[in-house]
Each structure stands twice: as structure tokens, then as C-alpha cells.
Design an enzyme around this catalytic site. Structure first.
Site, PDB file in Angstrom:
ATOM      1  N   ARG A  91       0.828  -1.215   0.000  1.00  0.00           N
ATOM      2  CA  ARG A  91       0.000   0.000   0.000  1.00  0.00           C
ATOM      3  C   ARG A  91       0.855   1.256   0.000  1.00  0.00           C
ATOM      4  NH1 ARG A  91      -5.236  -0.318   2.346  1.00  0.00           N
ATOM      5  NH2 ARG A  91      -6.074  -2.354   1.914  1.00  0.00           N
TER       6      ARG A  91
ATOM      7  N   HIS B  23      -6.413   0.759  12.886  1.00  0.00           N
ATOM      8  CA  HIS B  23      -5.901   0.685  11.524  1.00  0.00           C
ATOM      9  C   HIS B  23      -6.778  -0.253  10.686  1.00  0.00           C
ATOM     10  CE1 HIS B  23      -2.073   2.452  12.966  1.00  0.00           C
ATOM     11  NE2 HIS B  23      -1.954   2.837  11.714  1.00  0.00           N
TER      12      HIS B  23
ATOM     13  N   LYS C 105      -3.633  -4.637   8.251  1.00  0.00           N
ATOM     14  CA  LYS C 105      -2.407  -4.427   9.034  1.00  0.00           C
ATOM     15  C   LYS C 105      -2.203  -5.598   9.994  1.00  0.00           C
ATOM     16  CE  LYS C 105       0.080  -0.972  11.768  1.00  0.00           C
ATOM     17  NZ  LYS C 105       1.299  -1.043  10.950  1.00  0.00           N
TER      18      LYS C 105
ATOM     19  N   GLY D  55       3.421   0.651  14.902  1.00  0.00           N
ATOM     20  CA  GLY D  55       4.686   1.356  15.136  1.00  0.00           C
ATOM     21  C   GLY D  55       4.456   2.731  15.727  1.00  0.00           C
TER      22      GLY D  55
END
Length: 258
Positions: free
Chosen positions: A14, A146, A150, A156
């Protein structure tokens, strides 16, 4: 001005695809190399993706890496031999892998960020200030959302925010990480930092830090609407890194937060 020769690793992902679009619009860069961890039988901007190798990266000035930790370390090994600069947007590194990245940064300039957004890096800075200002009565927790694709959790960015809390207390993040929840409707505060990750739909990214004393709650949050936010940040980081000596840098260095 001479254009910067750019390589994008993880070009089928992505962020890889978004970086191809953003680099096409950015007059500072010339996209010369695309790499992927498998053979791809199609071209993007007239460039056919290659496997990571000395040959693939030879003509590049800087490599932007949004892949997986094992792949990032493979790229750093090649980049350190060729003396190429690397911008790392990959997340999910282990403590041992983080140490390896530090070793490579003694040979080449590396900018590593769990999130390339200006707003998120400002949020991390504000998180650190809040953590430093609040006493130990205040417990903290981090919430993030998210898209369903993911894989790693906490994100992160969530770990970056955790580091902001830890830095504010002059403590090591690894000693402060508490429980890690996935897709919970609610989750508790703890003496350590608890994380809750939601994976659903096509959400680009939402992050929230909460501090609670039991008498009040302080909330800091950020919401991303466009993936170009991250690719533009990665390109800004790449341009900034061109003038740097070997070392491990962050977006905070770029943004010059004190």
C-alpha cells in the site's frame, strides 16, 4: 537542481504504491528502482520491480523502505556495502533487530520513523511533555485503529507514542510496555502502558493517548485521512537525509523539536 535518484522497496504494498504516485509529482526525485521480495511481471512508471540486490540499488542515492523487518535488514546490509542512504518506515522490529539497525547507522545515514506524519510526530512530542509534567499518580494507556490488512500490533506509531511516555519519565520503553489487547471495546489503565489495537475496514490511522489520575483524564489524539500524508513525509525525510553523515535519525531530528 540535480534530481535525487530514488529506490522504493516493497513497491507492491500500500505504501509502496502510494510512494510511486507521490514521487511522480515531486520534482526533487527521479524514481530509478523498484524492488519487491518476489518476481513481479509488470511495470510501474516504466520500471520493472527487481529483487533486492547490489545491482538493483547501485544507481540510487536513497532507498525508502516500507516492507517487513527481515526484508529491511537485508536492504540495510546491501545499502551499507554500497554506502546508500535509507529511510525506514517499516514497523514491528524486535529489540535485537533495532540493535542491528543501530550498527548499520554507523556506516550510513538512516532515518527511521514508525510514522512519517508531521502531526503524529508533534503528537509524540506533546505526549513526552505531558508525561514529564504529570506525576506518578497519572496512569497512561494508548489506543489505535488501523485497516483490517495491518498485521502487526500495537502499531509502530502506538509504540512511538509509548516511547514518548517513557522518555518523559526518563525510562526505557521496553520496561514500561504492559498488556497488548486486540479488538477490545474497552481496556484498563495500568502501572505500565497498556495498548489496545483495533483492526477494521480501510481506516488509515487513528491514535489516542490518555493519562488518568482517577480524578481527571487528559487525552491527546491524531487522525489520518489520506495515505499521501505518509509518502510525502517519507520523501521530505529522503531529501533531508541527503546532507547527513552516518547516524540514526528520526522525524524529530528533521522537524527540529527541542
Amino acid at each position: 537542481m540535480k534530481k535525487i535518484n530514488l529506490a522504493i522497496s516493497g513497491c507492491m504494498g500500500r505504501m509502496g504504491q502510494q510512494l510511486i504516485k507521490s514521487s511522480k509529482k515531486n520534482k526533487n526525485f527521479k524514481l530509478v528502482t523498484l524492488t519487491e521480495n518476489r518476481l513481479v511481471n509488470k511495470k510501474f512508471n516504466g520500471i520493472k520491480p527487481e529483487l533486492n540486490s547490489n545491482k538493483a540499488f547501485k544507481k540510487t542515492d536513497v532507498i525508502i523502505d516500507f516492507t517487513v523487518p527481515e526484508c529491511t535488514l537485508e536492504i540495510l546490509k546491501i545499502a551499507s556495502k554500497l554506502r546508500k542512504k535509507v529511510v525506514i518506515g517499516t514497523t514491528g522490529f524486535s529489540r535485537a533487530q533495532e540493535s542491528q539497525i543501530k550498527k548499520y547507522s554507523k556506516k550510513i545515514p538512516i532515518l527511521k520513523a514508525g510514522n512519517m506524519s508531521l502531526g503524529v510526530n508533534l503528537l509524540m512530542y506533546l505526549t513526552e511533555i505531558a508525561s514529564k509534567s504529570l506525576n506518578d499518580e497519572y496512569l497512561s494507556k494508548i489506543f489505535e485503529v488501523h485497516h483490517k490488512h495491518k498485521k502487526d500490533y500495537p502499531s509502530g506509531t502506538a509504540l512511538m507514542l509509548g516511547k514518548g511516555i517513557a522518555d518523559g519519565k526518563n525510562k526505557n520503553l521496553y520496561n514500561l510496555i504492559g498488556r497488548k489487547f486486540l479488538n477490545k471495546k474497552s481496556f484498563p489503565y495500568g502501572k505500565k502502558i497498556n495498548f489496545n489495537s483495533i483492526r477494521k475496514g480501510e481506516i488509515i490511522g487513528e491514535h489516542e493517548v490518555k493519562f488518568s489520575s482517577g480524578k481527571e483524564i487528559i487525552t491527546l489524539n491524531h487522525e489520518a485521512f489520506d495515505r499521501a500524508l505518509y509518502s510525502d513525509g517519507a520523501l521530505t525525510a529522503s531529501k533531508w537525509l541527503m546532507k547527513k553523515k552516518p547516524g540514526l535519525y528520526s522525524m524529530r531530528d528533521l522537524l527540529n523539536f527541542s
